[in-house]
Design a protein around this motif. Structure first.
Motif, PDB file in Angstrom:
ATOM      1  N   TYR A 203       3.146  -1.744  -3.450  1.00 47.25           N
ATOM      2  CA  TYR A 203       3.459  -2.681  -2.362  1.00 47.25           C
ATOM      3  C   TYR A 203       4.748  -2.295  -1.649  1.00 47.25           C
ATOM      4  O   TYR A 203       4.792  -2.221  -0.415  1.00 47.25           O
ATOM      5  CB  TYR A 203       3.568  -4.097  -2.925  1.00 47.25           C
ATOM      6  N   GLY A 206       4.369   0.887   0.406  1.00 48.15           N
ATOM      7  CA  GLY A 206       3.722   0.612   1.690  1.00 48.15           C
ATOM      8  C   GLY A 206       4.668  -0.050   2.677  1.00 48.15           C
ATOM      9  O   GLY A 206       4.620   0.242   3.884  1.00 48.15           O
ATOM     10  N   THR A 207       5.556  -0.926   2.178  1.00 48.63           N
ATOM     11  CA  THR A 207       6.533  -1.583   3.048  1.00 48.63           C
ATOM     12  C   THR A 207       7.492  -0.562   3.648  1.00 48.63           C
ATOM     13  O   THR A 207       7.822  -0.614   4.840  1.00 48.63           O
ATOM     14  CB  THR A 207       7.320  -2.643   2.258  1.00 48.63           C
ATOM     15  N   PHE A 209       6.963   2.606   4.234  1.00 46.35           N
ATOM     16  CA  PHE A 209       6.286   3.429   5.237  1.00 46.35           C
ATOM     17  C   PHE A 209       5.956   2.629   6.497  1.00 46.35           C
ATOM     18  O   PHE A 209       5.848   3.211   7.577  1.00 46.35           O
ATOM     19  CB  PHE A 209       5.022   4.057   4.638  1.00 46.35           C
ATOM     20  N   SER A 210       5.820   1.328   6.388  1.00 45.78           N
ATOM     21  CA  SER A 210       5.636   0.524   7.597  1.00 45.78           C
ATOM     22  C   SER A 210       6.917   0.523   8.435  1.00 45.78           C
ATOM     23  O   SER A 210       6.853   0.593   9.671  1.00 45.78           O
ATOM     24  CB  SER A 210       5.240  -0.896   7.223  1.00 45.78           C
ATOM     25  N   TYR A 211       8.087   0.472   7.766  1.00 43.59           N
ATOM     26  CA  TYR A 211       9.356   0.546   8.491  1.00 43.59           C
ATOM     27  C   TYR A 211       9.540   1.924   9.127  1.00 43.59           C
ATOM     28  O   TYR A 211      10.060   2.040  10.245  1.00 43.59           O
ATOM     29  CB  TYR A 211      10.518   0.242   7.552  1.00 43.59           C
ATOM     30  N   ALA A 213       7.154   3.941  10.145  1.00 44.35           N
ATOM     31  CA  ALA A 213       6.260   4.003  11.302  1.00 44.35           C
ATOM     32  C   ALA A 213       6.820   3.210  12.475  1.00 44.35           C
ATOM     33  O   ALA A 213       6.708   3.628  13.637  1.00 44.35           O
ATOM     34  CB  ALA A 213       4.885   3.462  10.907  1.00 44.35           C
ATOM     35  N   LEU A 214       7.484   2.069  12.187  1.00 40.79           N
ATOM     36  CA  LEU A 214       8.095   1.266  13.249  1.00 40.79           C
ATOM     37  C   LEU A 214       9.224   2.032  13.932  1.00 40.79           C
ATOM     38  O   LEU A 214       9.334   2.033  15.165  1.00 40.79           O
ATOM     39  CB  LEU A 214       8.619  -0.047  12.669  1.00 40.79           C
ATOM     40  N   TYR A 230       2.218   6.577  -4.536  1.00 35.95           N
ATOM     41  CA  TYR A 230       2.048   5.223  -5.049  1.00 35.95           C
ATOM     42  C   TYR A 230       2.152   5.133  -6.568  1.00 35.95           C
ATOM     43  O   TYR A 230       2.125   4.030  -7.121  1.00 35.95           O
ATOM     44  CB  TYR A 230       0.690   4.671  -4.610  1.00 35.95           C
TER      45      TYR A 230
END
Length: 277
Positions: A203, A206-207, A209-211, A213-214, A230
Motif C-alpha cells: 500500500y 503504491g502511495t 509511486f502515485s506521488y 507520477a503526480l 512490493y
C-alpha cells in the motif's frame, strides 16, 4: 582641461567594461551536470556547474561518506570546504610541581584505633538517600518529557493552523506559483532515473509511486524509469541530469518573492504594516 577629459575617459572605459560584463552575464547561461546513485543505503554522487563560459566553476561531491564543495574563478580557488582551518594552539605555561618527599616523618605516637560502626551506618544511610533521589529525578524526567511532547505537538498544530487564515493562504499561493516558475526554468533538459523502490508494504509503495507520477505530470520531467518492489524494502537508484538556464529571469523571480510584503512580514519577520490599516 586635459586632466578633466582624462578622468571622463577613464570613467567611460570603466562604465563600458561594466556594461559589457552585465550583458555577458545576461546572455551566458548557467550550466550544470549531476550524477548520483543510492545503493545499500549509501548515497554517492557529484555535481559540476559553470557560469560565464566556465570562468566560474562549482564542484560538489559526496563519495564514501565524505563530501565537499569547491568554487573556482579562472584559475583561482575562492572556496574549498575540504581545507581545514589551522587552529592556533595556545601555549600554556606548565606549573612546576613541588618535589616529592622521599622520606615521610613518622608520628611519635601511633594513632588510636577508631570504630567504624557509626561510619558504616552513615555510608549505608547516604547510599539509600542517593538511590531515593535518583528515582525521584528519573520520575521528574519522565514527566518533563511527556510535558515537552505535548508542548511541541501544540506548537506544531498551531503552526499548521496559522496557515489557514487568508493572509497566510495568499502567501502560500504566491510562493507556490513563483516556485513552480523557478523550477520550470532551472529544471534539467536531460534527466534519467532508473531503479527500484520498495517500502516493504504494497500500500505505501503504491502511495509513493502515485506521488512520483503526480510530480512528473506537474513539472513535466521525462526520463524517469522507476519500478516498484512490493515485496522487499529497498531503494536502488541510478540518476543523471544536465541542464542550463539564464540567471536573469530566475533572479527577477527571486527579487519578486523577496519584495513581496507578505513574504517579508511572515518569513523575514519584518515590521511591515498590513494594507488597509
Amino acid at each position: 582641461m586635459e586632466i578633466f577629459l582624462l578622468i571622463l575617459k577613464i570613467i567611460g572605459i570603466v562604465l563600458a567594461v561594466l556594461a559589457a560584463f552585465i550583458v555577458f552575464a545576461i546572455v551566458t547561461p548557467f550550466t550544470y551536470k549531476a550524477e548520483g546513485s543510492f545503493h545499500d543505503k549509501k548515497p554517492d554522487g557529484e555535481v559540476r556547474a559553470g557560469w560565464l563560459l566556465n570562468l566560474v566553476r562549482i564542484f560538489a561531491y559526496y563519495h564514501g561518506g565524505k563530501g565537499g564543495v569547491q568554487v573556482k574563478v579562472l584559475f583561482f580557488t575562492v572556496f574549498d570546504s575540504t581545507k581545514k582551518k589551522k587552529k592556533k594552539r595556545s601555549k600554556k605555561k606548565k606549573k612546576k610541581r613541588p618535589p616529592a618527599l622521599t622520606e615521610q616523618p613518622q608520628a611519635e605516637h601511633p594513632p588510636e584505633p577508631v570504630s567504624l560502626d557509626n561510619e558504616e551506618f552513615d555510608i549505608e544511610d547516604s547510599e539509600y538517600e542517593e538511590e531515593e533521589t535518583g528515582i525521584i529525578e528519573k520520575v521528574k524526567g519522565i514527566f518533563k518529557k511527556i510535558a515537552d511532547f505535548f508542548r511541541n505537538a501544540k506548537e506544531k498544530i498551531n503552526g499548521v493552523l496559522v496557515w489557514l487564515d487568508p493572509e497566510h493562504r495568499r502567501l502560500l499561493k504566491f510562493l507556490w506559483e513563483n516556485g513552480v516558475k523557478i523550477i520550470m526554468k532551472v529544471k534539467p533538459k536531460k534527466f534519467n532515473v532508473n531503479g527500484f523502490i520498495g517500502t516493504g508494504d504494497p500500500y505505501s509503495t503504491g502511495t509513493v509511486f502515485s506521488y512520483i507520477a503526480l510530480a512528473v505530470g506537474l513539472f513535466g520531467i521525462p526520463g524517469i524509469e522507476l519500478e516498484p518492489d512490493y515485496d522487499e524494502k529497498r531503494i536502488d537508484i541510478d540518476a543523471e541530469a544536465s541542464g542550463r538556464f539564464f540567471v536573469l529571469p530566475v533572479a527577477l523571480i527571486a527579487l519578486k518573492i523577496y519584495r513581496n510584503k507578505d513574504f517579508q512580514r511572515f518569513i523575514l519577520k519584518k515590521d511591515i504594516p498590513v494594507e488597509g490599516q
